[in-house]
Structure formats: C-alpha cells, structure tokens
Design a protein around this motif. Structure first.
Motif, PDB file in Angstrom:
ATOM      1  N   UNK A 101     -22.364 -30.396   3.152  1.00  0.00           N
ATOM      2  CA  UNK A 101     -21.504 -29.235   3.422  1.00  0.00           C
ATOM      3  C   UNK A 101     -22.352 -28.103   3.991  1.00  0.00           C
ATOM      4  N   UNK A 102     -21.894 -27.534   5.103  1.00  0.00           N
ATOM      5  CA  UNK A 102     -22.602 -26.422   5.732  1.00  0.00           C
ATOM      6  C   UNK A 102     -21.906 -25.103   5.411  1.00  0.00           C
TER       7      UNK A 102
ATOM      8  N   UNK B 246     -16.262 -31.044   3.275  1.00  0.00           N
ATOM      9  CA  UNK B 246     -15.691 -30.292   2.154  1.00  0.00           C
ATOM     10  C   UNK B 246     -14.190 -30.578   2.052  1.00  0.00           C
ATOM     11  N   UNK B 247     -13.731 -31.234   0.980  1.00  0.00           N
ATOM     12  CA  UNK B 247     -12.308 -31.554   0.875  1.00  0.00           C
ATOM     13  C   UNK B 247     -11.414 -30.317   0.776  1.00  0.00           C
TER      14      UNK B 247
ATOM     15  N   UNK C 283      -7.162 -26.962   3.184  1.00  0.00           N
ATOM     16  CA  UNK C 283      -6.744 -25.656   3.691  1.00  0.00           C
ATOM     17  C   UNK C 283      -6.303 -25.714   5.151  1.00  0.00           C
ATOM     18  N   UNK C 284      -6.801 -26.713   5.894  1.00  0.00           N
ATOM     19  CA  UNK C 284      -6.479 -26.813   7.320  1.00  0.00           C
ATOM     20  C   UNK C 284      -5.138 -27.486   7.590  1.00  0.00           C
TER      21      UNK C 284
ATOM     22  N   UNK D 241      -9.234 -34.266   8.795  1.00  0.00           N
ATOM     23  CA  UNK D 241      -9.589 -35.309   7.836  1.00  0.00           C
ATOM     24  C   UNK D 241     -10.974 -35.039   7.259  1.00  0.00           C
ATOM     25  N   UNK D 242     -11.259 -35.742   6.182  1.00  0.00           N
ATOM     26  CA  UNK D 242     -12.589 -35.650   5.574  1.00  0.00           C
ATOM     27  C   UNK D 242     -13.505 -36.650   6.272  1.00  0.00           C
ATOM     28  N   UNK D 243     -14.676 -36.168   6.691  1.00  0.00           N
ATOM     29  CA  UNK D 243     -15.627 -37.044   7.351  1.00  0.00           C
ATOM     30  C   UNK D 243     -16.880 -36.305   7.754  1.00  0.00           C
TER      31      UNK D 243
END
Length: 251
Positions: free
Chosen positions: A7-8, A75-76, A81-82, A94-96
């Motif tokens: 995560x950034x 970050x899930x 939130x998106x 999506x998460x990736x």
C-alpha cells in the motif's frame, strides 16, 4: 490471486495526470484501436479514484468510445470507496497489484507508485506488469501535475523517457531532476546518461532565452538538443505541449 506490492501513500488530485493521459492517447492510439478488447489498467489510483475516472473519459473521447479502464488498488478500503464511481463495463475498481489481478490489459498506467519502492524492486515490477504483453507507462509527477516524467516499458525493457512540463510555470529544466522515475532518480550523477541529458537540456534552455515567452523558448531548446545530436523523438506538435521524448538513457 494475492496482490503483489504494498500500500502506498495514495496522494492524488484532479487533473494531476492530464499530461500522461494526453501522451497515452497519442502514443497508444493504434494499439487501442486495433485491440479486440481495449482494456487499460490504472495501477495504484490512490485514495480517491478521480484519475481513473479522468483516464477513462479522456481515452473514450480521444481514441475509442468503448475503451475500458480498471483501477487497481491493494488497499481494500480504497477499492470499496471507489465503487460509487464505477460505470461497468467501462470503468471498474478492483483489488490488485503488479500482477494486474489476472487481467490482460493492452496498456497499464502506473504513476507515483514505484516512486515509493526501492530502486532494486523496479525491474521486477516492470517485468510483472508487462508479462502479458501490455505496454506500460510508468512515471511520476508533482502534486499538481505541472512537472512529470515517465518511461514506456515493453516486455520489461524501458524504451523511452519523456519529460513534460507546464511551460508557463517552467523556470528551468533542472526541476525535472526532482521527478525522475525511480529507476533513474539515483543515477542523476556525473558519468550517467540521464545526468548528461539534464545538463545538456539546461544548457540549451539557458542559451535559448527568448522575448517571445516560455513556449517559444522550449521549442528552441528542443530543436537545439536535436541539432546537438540528441535523438529527440516526435516533432513540434508534441514539443509545443511541453514534452521532450528520447530513447531511454540506460546505464
């Protein structure tokens, strides 16, 4: 599939990536138009999905109406939130990570992501993101998108480097040194090609001081670079946008 990466910080702003979006529409136009499924991934879109929304809108308007953009975040919470901004099948979140969630895009944009990694992690990330044949546009910019640099990567190999600036605000090309892609930022020292490039660009800018404003000064600067033997790509139509693209300064 487990996301690859970390995560950034996720800092973003509206219109921050307009320069690279414009470049993608130009550089990847034929690739997207020829694709059976014109899928583009926005990797690491950040704390808000605004840049992914803008990317989809710009490519749909400039290249192909049915282009699809998938924003990926590790970050899930950011993915959740998106979701109100999603517009399937044209825009999804999506998460990736670097593995691209198992998708097979035509183009990947990864901006202000690898900047937050160690330099020795960059090459592996490039290889992973291009392993399915996607063209990768990877780089960084300042908080408002006035100064940006990026590299085009094919099959894990960097091919070109682009420097881009809002010319009305450009005081000196030395500012690009602060925003080089991660793979180059620590190589801006004597004896390395990117250092020689920035030094030559600075000298050309200083030589071409002009009463006609920053755009004409930039055009004269880029022409001088070409005259001096630098392998400047593209032509005045791109240079007028504040762009300078050259083969990647490896070494």
């Amino acid at each position: 599939m487990k996301p690859v990466g970390a995560i950034t910080r996720g800092t973003t702003n509206p219109n921050r990536l307009r320069r690279v979006d414009n470049f993608i529409a130009y550089r990847c136009e034929s690739i997207l138009k020829d694709a059976a499924r014109p899928l583009v991934i926005d990797l690491g879109y950040g704390a808000t999905p605004v840049t992914a929304v803008e990317l989809r809108g710009r490519l749909a308007a400039a290249v192909r109406a049915d282009v699809a953009v998938v924003g990926l975040e590790i970050d899930p919470v950011r993915v959740s939130d998106a979701q109100p901004f999603a517009d399937p099948p044209w825009l999804e979140f999506r998460r990736g990570g670097f593995e691209l969630a198992g998708l097979a895009p035509v183009v990947v944009r990864a901006f202000n992501v690898l900047r937050q990694y160690a330099e020795d992690e960059v090459a592996a990330a490039w290889r992973t993101m291009t392993s399915t044949g996607a063209l990768l546009v990877e780089g960084t910019c300042d908080e408002l998108g006035r100064i940006a640099t990026w590299t085009v990567v094919e099959d894990g190999v960097p091919r070109t480097l682009t420097l881009s600036a809002r010319l009305a605000a450009l005081q000196h090309p030395a500012i690009f040194a602060e925003r080089l892609p991660k793979a180059l930022i620590h190589h801006n020292v004597p004896g390395h090609p990117v250092h020689e490039l920035l030094q030559a660009l600075g000298r050309a800018w200083e030589t071409e001081a002009s009463p006609f404003g920053p755009r004409q000064r930039w055009l004269a600067t880029v022409r001088r670079m070409r005259t001096e033997g630098w392998p400047v790509l593209d032509g005045p139509a791109r240079w007028r946008l504040g762009e300078l693209t050259l083969p990647y300064p490896a070494g």
